[in-house]
Design an enzyme around this catalytic site. Sequence first.
Site, PDB file in Angstrom:
ATOM      1  N   CYS A 100       0.946  -1.401   0.078  1.00  0.00           N
ATOM      2  CA  CYS A 100      -0.015  -0.110   0.013  1.00  0.00           C
ATOM      3  C   CYS A 100       0.947   1.171   0.049  1.00  0.00           C
ATOM      4  O   CYS A 100       1.862   1.345   0.801  1.00  0.00           O
ATOM      5  CB  CYS A 100      -0.784  -0.145   1.102  1.00  0.00           C
ATOM      6  SG  CYS A 100      -2.058   1.386   1.284  1.00  0.00           S
ATOM      7  N   GLU A 143      -8.842  -1.107  -2.453  1.00  0.00           N
ATOM      8  CA  GLU A 143      -9.042   0.180  -2.604  1.00  0.00           C
ATOM      9  C   GLU A 143     -10.437   0.631  -1.932  1.00  0.00           C
ATOM     10  O   GLU A 143     -10.745   1.587  -1.175  1.00  0.00           O
ATOM     11  CB  GLU A 143      -9.143   0.750  -3.943  1.00  0.00           C
ATOM     12  CG  GLU A 143      -8.080   0.588  -4.775  1.00  0.00           C
ATOM     13  CD  GLU A 143      -6.738   1.264  -3.864  1.00  0.00           C
ATOM     14  OE1 GLU A 143      -6.779   2.246  -3.310  1.00  0.00           O
ATOM     15  OE2 GLU A 143      -5.686   0.514  -4.227  1.00  0.00           O
ATOM     16  N   HIS A 146     -10.222   1.254   1.611  1.00  0.00           N
ATOM     17  CA  HIS A 146      -9.812   2.655   2.017  1.00  0.00           C
ATOM     18  C   HIS A 146     -10.922   3.593   2.255  1.00  0.00           C
ATOM     19  O   HIS A 146     -10.988   4.445   3.194  1.00  0.00           O
ATOM     20  CB  HIS A 146      -8.773   3.051   0.967  1.00  0.00           C
ATOM     21  CG  HIS A 146      -7.303   2.726   1.069  1.00  0.00           C
ATOM     22  ND1 HIS A 146      -6.448   3.046   2.208  1.00  0.00           N
ATOM     23  CD2 HIS A 146      -6.746   2.158   0.161  1.00  0.00           C
ATOM     24  CE1 HIS A 146      -5.331   2.492   1.851  1.00  0.00           C
ATOM     25  NE2 HIS A 146      -5.393   1.894   0.835  1.00  0.00           N
TER      26      HIS A 146
HETATM   27 ZN    ZN Z   1      -3.614   1.013   0.000  1.00  0.00          ZN
END
Ligand code: ZN
Length: 177
Positions: A100, A143, A146
Amino acid sequence: MGVLQVAQLGNDVLRCKAQPVNNISDKNLGGIIDNLIATVIETNGVGIAAPQVSISDRLFIMASRPNLRYPNAPKMEPTAMINPRLISHSEDRVKDWEGCLSVPGIRGLVSRYRVINVEYTNREGKLKRQELTDFMARIFQHEYDHLEGIVFLDRVESTTDLMTEDEYQKQILQLKN
Ligand code: ZN
C-alpha cells in the site's frame, strides 16, 4: 496534472469513512481524478483511493499494469470508480501479498474474494457494472477498504504474514518469475 502527497499510516484521514460523491459534474472532480492517476503512476501503484491523498470522498482509481512494485500485474487503462459498491462475491477466497502506498516498505498476506461483481459511476457519470477476478478483484477490495477506513494490515491474520518490501522482492518475485 500533478502528483499529490500520499497520506501515511497513522494519519487520521486513512481511518475515516469517506463520504459519497454527490455531484459527479463538479468541475473539481475531473482534476482530482487526473491528479490521482498521475500520483498512482508516479509511485508505481496499481490503485489509489481519494482518502490516501487526504480527500475523504468515495472514489478510487484502479490502474493495474506491470511496474517495479507489481511486475506481474495485468494491464488496464486507469479507471476512476466513483461511489463504488460491492454487489456480490464468490465463496472462494485467495491469499496473496499486498502492499500500500500509505504503508511503505511493508507487504502482507491478505485473503480476498476471488470473484466479485461491482458497480460504480465512471468519470463520465455513467453507472457501470463489472465482474472482476483475481488480481483485479484484489485491487478493488483493497481500495474499497480505504473508503471504509480500513488498511490491509487490519486483514493480515498473523504478524508472521508480514514482510519488508526488500525481502518480498527477493523471495516472492524470484519465485514467481
Ligand atoms: Zn492502499
